[in-house]
Design a protein around this motif. Structure first.
Motif, PDB file in Angstrom:
ATOM      1  N   UNK A 260       0.810  -1.439   0.123  1.00 41.11           N
ATOM      2  CA  UNK A 260      -0.167   0.058  -0.022  1.00 41.11           C
ATOM      3  C   UNK A 260       0.926   1.384   0.123  1.00 41.11           C
ATOM      4  N   UNK A 261       1.955   1.150   0.882  1.00 44.03           N
ATOM      5  CA  UNK A 261       2.577   2.503   1.158  1.00 44.03           C
ATOM      6  C   UNK A 261       3.393   2.791  -0.563  1.00 44.03           C
ATOM      7  N   UNK A 262       3.921   1.608  -1.026  1.00 44.92           N
ATOM      8  CA  UNK A 262       4.871   1.875  -2.481  1.00 44.92           C
ATOM      9  C   UNK A 262       3.808   2.179  -3.557  1.00 44.92           C
ATOM     10  N   UNK A 263       2.485   1.790  -3.530  1.00 48.05           N
ATOM     11  CA  UNK A 263       1.481   2.398  -4.577  1.00 48.05           C
ATOM     12  C   UNK A 263       0.891   3.581  -4.142  1.00 48.05           C
ATOM     13  N   UNK A 264       0.861   3.946  -3.055  1.00 50.93           N
ATOM     14  CA  UNK A 264       0.420   5.376  -2.676  1.00 50.93           C
ATOM     15  C   UNK A 264       1.539   6.403  -2.930  1.00 50.93           C
ATOM     16  N   UNK A 265       2.822   6.057  -2.947  1.00 49.49           N
ATOM     17  CA  UNK A 265       3.718   6.898  -3.247  1.00 49.49           C
ATOM     18  C   UNK A 265       3.768   7.071  -4.745  1.00 49.49           C
ATOM     19  N   UNK A 266       3.630   5.999  -5.583  1.00 53.50           N
ATOM     20  CA  UNK A 266       3.767   5.881  -6.901  1.00 53.50           C
ATOM     21  C   UNK A 266       2.495   6.839  -7.365  1.00 53.50           C
ATOM     22  N   UNK A 267       1.332   6.538  -6.405  1.00 55.71           N
ATOM     23  CA  UNK A 267      -0.109   7.414  -6.996  1.00 55.71           C
ATOM     24  C   UNK A 267       0.380   8.772  -6.704  1.00 55.71           C
TER      25      UNK A 267
ATOM     26  N   UNK B 279      -6.707   7.734   5.327  1.00 52.51           N
ATOM     27  CA  UNK B 279      -8.328   7.829   5.305  1.00 52.51           C
ATOM     28  C   UNK B 279      -8.815   8.981   5.298  1.00 52.51           C
ATOM     29  N   UNK B 280      -8.289  10.056   5.828  1.00 52.02           N
ATOM     30  CA  UNK B 280      -8.616  11.507   5.922  1.00 52.02           C
ATOM     31  C   UNK B 280      -8.263  12.109   4.728  1.00 52.02           C
ATOM     32  N   UNK B 281      -7.500  11.592   3.861  1.00 54.39           N
ATOM     33  CA  UNK B 281      -7.125  12.190   2.573  1.00 54.39           C
ATOM     34  C   UNK B 281      -6.178  13.425   2.610  1.00 54.39           C
ATOM     35  N   UNK B 282      -5.527  13.496   3.803  1.00 53.92           N
ATOM     36  CA  UNK B 282      -4.712  14.444   3.704  1.00 53.92           C
ATOM     37  C   UNK B 282      -3.202  14.435   3.964  1.00 53.92           C
ATOM     38  N   UNK B 283      -2.939  13.047   3.626  1.00 60.67           N
ATOM     39  CA  UNK B 283      -1.364  12.442   3.797  1.00 60.67           C
ATOM     40  C   UNK B 283      -0.620  13.129   2.639  1.00 60.67           C
ATOM     41  N   UNK B 284       0.709  13.509   2.919  1.00 60.51           N
ATOM     42  CA  UNK B 284       1.553  13.992   1.965  1.00 60.51           C
ATOM     43  C   UNK B 284       2.763  13.175   2.069  1.00 60.51           C
ATOM     44  N   UNK B 285       3.595  13.547   1.298  1.00 62.88           N
ATOM     45  CA  UNK B 285       4.890  12.831   0.816  1.00 62.88           C
ATOM     46  C   UNK B 285       5.897  13.066   2.041  1.00 62.88           C
ATOM     47  N   UNK B 286       5.966  14.076   2.633  1.00 65.51           N
ATOM     48  CA  UNK B 286       6.780  14.335   3.682  1.00 65.51           C
ATOM     49  C   UNK B 286       6.333  13.602   4.848  1.00 65.51           C
ATOM     50  N   UNK B 287       5.022  13.289   5.086  1.00 65.79           N
ATOM     51  CA  UNK B 287       4.481  12.618   6.324  1.00 65.79           C
ATOM     52  C   UNK B 287       4.800  11.287   6.245  1.00 65.79           C
ATOM     53  N   UNK B 288       4.657  10.665   4.868  1.00 68.72           N
ATOM     54  CA  UNK B 288       5.085   9.257   4.358  1.00 68.72           C
ATOM     55  C   UNK B 288       6.766   8.935   4.680  1.00 68.72           C
TER      56      UNK B 288
END
Length: 419
Positions: free
Chosen positions: A36-43, A101-110
């Motif tokens: 999920x993390x790799x796909x989220x970063x790629x997305x 889930x809150x749709x507020x995640x950003x790359x620095x937070x990841x």
């Protein structure tokens, strides 16, 4: 004793049974989070370089903390330490889930949360590896416990990404992170239910720096462990970076999506699980150094061919062979080191094993991400595969020298007859 029951003999120890079942659930969640993390970063970025940066951020922290963690872990009761590390990892997953889930995640937070997981892993991995000795009272079953532990981890590696690929496609990445957070309750419960004989934790008069230096002197001067750690570090640097690039293969080479990524990760899990099971059926550590030589060569050849493939089914077969070679190298290195190292240096030696993986992998991930941005993922994987082959060739020349040192040690342990 039948060969089948012999292959699972470490499970006769109650504490290891509890660990096996609790950890099985937790590691499935861990692999769901990885996909999920790799796909989220790629997305979010569509960048091979940033995929490498995220992986680097977690693993470089584990590398830098490795020697300190090895000495620190020796001073604490292992089970209590693992309860705390697993609880911290669960909190990290819940934080990822809440932001996604809150749709507020950003790359620095990841990147920050991945780095936090790296801190946790620096203490968790040497603690978990050395805790095997406490869970498995009979030292003759230790190598089998390591093989079963690898089988469990790679069974989860097969199941987790397959589930995650479907969940990401239907519900999104945040649900995977939430499930992972909940899965840590299983391993914490298993640790609490164990009946463990407390270790005699001798308080060394040496300072932490002196103990770190003693551990380094041991692994750097004892040729078999030094050679195996160096080969494993090279394989981690070169051979593990393919996993960072898998989203690119799924989307750009094979023209698929999250489900395709899940199938590829699952196929590598099939190969790794097959490798772990083959090790579980072994009755002795004797002869494992030859398997390490073969595994590193197989990994190199499979990576080269995977880089050439543009067909889904062929890529699945080749990535399974990659998974087999990769796990074989990691598990055999672990088993041989644990069979040779004295008890008073075990945790520190295993912390350097952890460093060999977490130290080399982040630079490999960063190198692969940057190179793939310039020449493409297929060519990058082919180059790393060729370098793995070169590392295997170097180990071939070292093999007679380290066998000459290992043989009298195994004779003294009664593993091979004295001449």
């Amino acid at each position: 004793m039948s060969s089948f029951s012999h292959a699972w003999r470490a499970l006769r120890h109650r504490n290891f049974q509890l660990f096996f079942f609790g950890q099985s659930i937790s590691v499935i969640g861990t692999w769901m989070t990885r996909l999920a993390t790799t796909w989220l970063v790629y997305h979010l970025t569509h960048s091979a370089l940033l995929l490498g940066v995220v992986t680097f951020s977690g693993q470089i922290v584990s590398f830098l903390l490795g020697p300190f963690a090895g000495v620190w872990v020796e001073r604490f009761e292992r089970r209590q330490l693992l309860i705390w590390t697993q609880a911290a990892a669960g909190i990290q997953s819940f934080a990822l889930a809440a932001l996604t889930l809150a749709h507020i995640i950003t790359l620095p937070e990841i990147i920050a949360l991945t780095a936090l997981q790296g801190v946790i892993n620096a203490f968790d991995m040497p603690g978990r590896q050395s805790f095997l000795v406490q869970m498995v009272e009979d030292r003759n079953d230790l190598s089998n416990a390591i093989a079963i532990n690898s089988s469990m981890a790679n069974g989860a590696r097969l199941i987790g990404p397959a589930i995650a690929g479907v969940i990401v496609a239907v519900y999104g990445e945040g649900t995977c992170f939430l499930i992972d957070g909940l899965s840590y309750f299983a391993v914490i419960a298993s640790l609490l239910l164990m009946h463990i004989k407390p270790l005699n934790l001798s308080r060394s008069k040496a300072t932490m720096w002196e103990q770190m230096r003693e551990g380094w002197d041991y692994v750097s001067t004892f040729r078999p462990i030094r050679t195996i750690l160096l080969l494993f570090a090279l394989i981690s640097l070169l051979g593990y970076s393919w996993s960072v690039l898998l989203p690119l293969f799924a989307a750009q080479v094979l023209h698929g999506g999250a489900a395709t990524l899940g199938w590829l990760m699952g196929a590598s899990g099939v190969g790794a699980l097959t490798s772990a099971l083959s090790l579980a059926f072994r009755k002795t550590v004797v002869g494992l150094t030859r398997m390490l030589q073969v595994a590193s060569a197989m990994l190199g050849v499979a990576l080269i061919l995977f880089g050439l493939s543009h067909t889904f089914w062929l890529s699945m077969v080749l990535i399974a062979l990659v998974g087999f070679g990769m796990l074989q190298a990691a598990s055999v290195s672990n088993t041989v080191i644990q069979s040779l190292v004295p008890e008073d240096k075990r945790v520190r030696a295993m912390s350097y094993y952890t460093m060999a993986f977490f130290g080399a992998s982040p630079f490999g991930s960063l190198f692969a991400g940057a190179l793939a941005d310039r020449i493409g993922a297929p060519h990058t994987v082919m180059i790393t595969g060729a370098l793995c082959l070169a590392a295997s060739l170097w180990f071939t020349f070292e093999l007679p020298k380290i066998r000459a040192i290992i043989r009298p040690i195994y004779q003294q342990m009664g593993l091979i007859p004295a001449t």
